[in-house]
Design a protein around this motif. Structure first.
Motif, PDB file in Angstrom:
ATOM      1  N   LEU A   1     110.049  51.172  59.840  1.00  0.00           N
ATOM      2  CA  LEU A   1     110.317  52.527  60.298  1.00  0.00           C
ATOM      3  C   LEU A   1     111.429  52.522  61.338  1.00  0.00           C
ATOM      4  N   PRO A   2     112.174  53.648  61.460  1.00  0.00           N
ATOM      5  CA  PRO A   2     113.184  53.750  62.521  1.00  0.00           C
ATOM      6  C   PRO A   2     112.504  53.766  63.881  1.00  0.00           C
ATOM      7  N   SER A   3     113.088  53.078  64.857  1.00  0.00           N
ATOM      8  CA  SER A   3     112.550  53.092  66.209  1.00  0.00           C
ATOM      9  C   SER A   3     113.331  54.077  67.063  1.00  0.00           C
ATOM     10  N   ILE A   4     112.849  54.332  68.271  1.00  0.00           N
ATOM     11  CA  ILE A   4     113.527  55.274  69.165  1.00  0.00           C
ATOM     12  C   ILE A   4     114.855  54.724  69.658  1.00  0.00           C
ATOM     13  N   TYR A   5     115.101  53.438  69.419  1.00  0.00           N
ATOM     14  CA  TYR A   5     116.346  52.815  69.862  1.00  0.00           C
ATOM     15  C   TYR A   5     117.428  52.857  68.792  1.00  0.00           C
ATOM     16  N   GLY A   6     117.143  53.517  67.691  1.00  0.00           N
ATOM     17  CA  GLY A   6     118.157  53.687  66.656  1.00  0.00           C
ATOM     18  C   GLY A   6     118.195  52.576  65.632  1.00  0.00           C
ATOM     19  N   ASP A   7     117.345  51.565  65.785  1.00  0.00           N
ATOM     20  CA  ASP A   7     117.320  50.483  64.804  1.00  0.00           C
ATOM     21  C   ASP A   7     116.051  50.605  63.967  1.00  0.00           C
ATOM     22  N   LYS A   8     115.744  49.562  63.226  1.00  0.00           N
ATOM     23  CA  LYS A   8     114.544  49.547  62.399  1.00  0.00           C
ATOM     24  C   LYS A   8     113.548  48.558  62.981  1.00  0.00           C
ATOM     25  N   GLU A   9     112.281  48.871  62.833  1.00  0.00           N
ATOM     26  CA  GLU A   9     111.246  47.966  63.320  1.00  0.00           C
ATOM     27  C   GLU A   9     110.214  47.744  62.217  1.00  0.00           C
ATOM     28  N   THR A  10     109.870  46.477  62.007  1.00  0.00           N
ATOM     29  CA  THR A  10     108.835  46.131  61.045  1.00  0.00           C
ATOM     30  C   THR A  10     107.489  46.164  61.758  1.00  0.00           C
ATOM     31  N   LEU A  11     106.604  47.025  61.270  1.00  0.00           N
ATOM     32  CA  LEU A  11     105.338  47.254  61.944  1.00  0.00           C
ATOM     33  C   LEU A  11     104.160  46.764  61.111  1.00  0.00           C
ATOM     34  N   GLU A  12     103.190  46.245  61.783  1.00  0.00           N
ATOM     35  CA  GLU A  12     101.946  45.874  61.122  1.00  0.00           C
ATOM     36  C   GLU A  12     101.161  47.145  60.797  1.00  0.00           C
ATOM     37  N   VAL A  13     100.674  47.243  59.581  1.00  0.00           N
ATOM     38  CA  VAL A  13      99.833  48.374  59.188  1.00  0.00           C
ATOM     39  C   VAL A  13      98.409  48.058  59.637  1.00  0.00           C
ATOM     40  N   LEU A  14      97.901  48.879  60.549  1.00  0.00           N
ATOM     41  CA  LEU A  14      96.567  48.665  61.085  1.00  0.00           C
ATOM     42  C   LEU A  14      95.491  49.055  60.074  1.00  0.00           C
ATOM     43  N   ALA A  15      95.804  50.078  59.287  1.00  0.00           N
ATOM     44  CA  ALA A  15      94.887  50.524  58.237  1.00  0.00           C
ATOM     45  C   ALA A  15      95.676  51.345  57.236  1.00  0.00           C
ATOM     46  N   ARG A  16      95.223  51.325  55.983  1.00  0.00           N
ATOM     47  CA  ARG A  16      95.952  52.052  54.929  1.00  0.00           C
ATOM     48  C   ARG A  16      94.955  52.728  53.990  1.00  0.00           C
ATOM     49  N   TRP A  17      95.275  53.979  53.665  1.00  0.00           N
ATOM     50  CA  TRP A  17      94.534  54.734  52.654  1.00  0.00           C
ATOM     51  C   TRP A  17      95.541  55.043  51.557  1.00  0.00           C
ATOM     52  N   GLU A  18      95.228  54.766  50.302  1.00  0.00           N
ATOM     53  CA  GLU A  18      96.243  54.947  49.271  1.00  0.00           C
ATOM     54  C   GLU A  18      95.628  55.236  47.909  1.00  0.00           C
ATOM     55  N   ASP A  19      96.481  55.806  47.048  1.00  0.00           N
ATOM     56  CA  ASP A  19      96.171  55.936  45.632  1.00  0.00           C
ATOM     57  C   ASP A  19      97.401  55.466  44.875  1.00  0.00           C
ATOM     58  N   ALA A  20      97.509  55.771  43.609  1.00  0.00           N
ATOM     59  CA  ALA A  20      98.607  55.260  42.793  1.00  0.00           C
ATOM     60  C   ALA A  20      99.972  55.804  43.220  1.00  0.00           C
ATOM     61  N   GLN A  21      99.994  57.003  43.809  1.00  0.00           N
ATOM     62  CA  GLN A  21     101.264  57.653  44.123  1.00  0.00           C
ATOM     63  C   GLN A  21     101.605  57.721  45.604  1.00  0.00           C
ATOM     64  N   TYR A  22     100.591  57.760  46.453  1.00  0.00           N
ATOM     65  CA  TYR A  22     100.830  58.003  47.870  1.00  0.00           C
ATOM     66  C   TYR A  22     100.064  57.000  48.732  1.00  0.00           C
ATOM     67  N   SER A  23     100.537  56.858  49.969  1.00  0.00           N
ATOM     68  CA  SER A  23      99.793  56.041  50.917  1.00  0.00           C
ATOM     69  C   SER A  23      99.872  56.662  52.306  1.00  0.00           C
ATOM     70  N   LEU A  24      98.833  56.408  53.080  1.00  0.00           N
ATOM     71  CA  LEU A  24      98.731  56.882  54.461  1.00  0.00           C
ATOM     72  C   LEU A  24      98.525  55.652  55.319  1.00  0.00           C
ATOM     73  N   ASN A  25      99.393  55.460  56.318  1.00  0.00           N
ATOM     74  CA  ASN A  25      99.403  54.219  57.080  1.00  0.00           C
ATOM     75  C   ASN A  25      99.294  54.477  58.574  1.00  0.00           C
ATOM     76  N   LEU A  26      98.391  53.767  59.236  1.00  0.00           N
ATOM     77  CA  LEU A  26      98.271  53.848  60.679  1.00  0.00           C
ATOM     78  C   LEU A  26      98.994  52.654  61.283  1.00  0.00           C
ATOM     79  N   VAL A  27      99.961  52.935  62.164  1.00  0.00           N
ATOM     80  CA  VAL A  27     100.756  51.870  62.771  1.00  0.00           C
ATOM     81  C   VAL A  27     100.897  52.135  64.267  1.00  0.00           C
TER      82      VAL A  27
END
Length: 227
Positions: free
Chosen positions: A133-159
């Motif tokens: 995801l984009p960070s507030i510093y204008g770059d990208k940050e790779t984040l650990e997904v703490l939890a994920r809810w998903e189906d075949a088309q969509y996902s919801l991620n807590l980070v």
């Protein structure tokens, strides 16, 4: 009841009663539908589509609309959402990033948020996963997904960003997100490839503007010059 429990109950109630997402529908955050166009989302947030920031123009149009959230539930209900960032791929909403207010969620743990969201969406996936995801510093940050809810088309991620004490909930279309990420990678490649030529063109433009300025000054000063 402690302040901690009040916060936990408020967040859980917001998830269930607002609702945070319609039960079983991962394609929607509150009234915002993933896949909707920019004018529709701008209208819902009472913003002008021109307020969207262009991130890349090619090979696909990538835009972001940042919305400082107004109360999203009943007026008497505490609102934990601070800001929502809507991301568009060729005028289609492909990602919704919901940033929570650090003070409205102070004391809450990841488990508290997972429990609240799971009350609507069932048991979360806790397998190791990452999201960029984009960070507030204008770059990208790779984040650990703490939890994920998903189906075949969509996902919801807590980070959680490394530089922020608050949590972020990210809903996305798997198909559109894949297309958007590929487009961003290509846009960065094209920008790097064309950077030298753009630098040359910018320098030539600056030199031309300097020559024009000097000529204008010459024409103004020459008639009145006396040695």
């Amino acid at each position: 009841m402690t302040n901690f429990r009040i916060l936990a109950v408020s967040l859980s109630w917001a998830v269930l009663a607002s609702p945070l997402l319609r039960a079983g529908d991962l394609s929607r955050y509150r009234s915002f539908q993933i896949g909707a166009d920019l004018p529709t989302i701008a209208g819902q947030t009472r913003m002008d589509p021109s307020q969207a920031k262009v991130i890349h123009r090619r090979p696909a149009l990538i835009q972001e609309l940042e919305w400082r959230a107004q109360p999203l539930g009943p007026p008497t209900q505490a609102e934990a959402v601070k800001e929502v960032v809507f991301s568009f791929y060729n005028d289609q909403l492909y990602r919704i990033s919901v940033n929570y207010d650090r003070y409205k969620t102070e004391g809450l743990t990841a488990e508290d948020l997972i429990e609240a969201v799971s009350a609507t969406h069932g048991t979360a996936t806790r397998a190791a996963a990452e999201i960029i995801l984009p960070s507030i510093y204008g770059d990208k940050e790779t984040l650990e997904v703490l939890a994920r809810w998903e189906d075949a088309q969509y996902s919801l991620n807590l980070v959680r960003f490394s530089h922020q004490p608050s949590f972020t909930l990210v809903g996305l279309s798997k198909r559109l997100d894949t297309l958007a990420r590929a487009a961003v990678i290509e846009a960065i490649r094209l920008d790097a490839q064309e950077a030298p030529q753009r630098e040359i063109e910018l320098q030539e433009k600056q030199e031309e503007e300097n020559r024009a300025q000097q000529e204008k000054a010459r024409l103004a000063n020459k008639p009145s010059f006396r040695p």
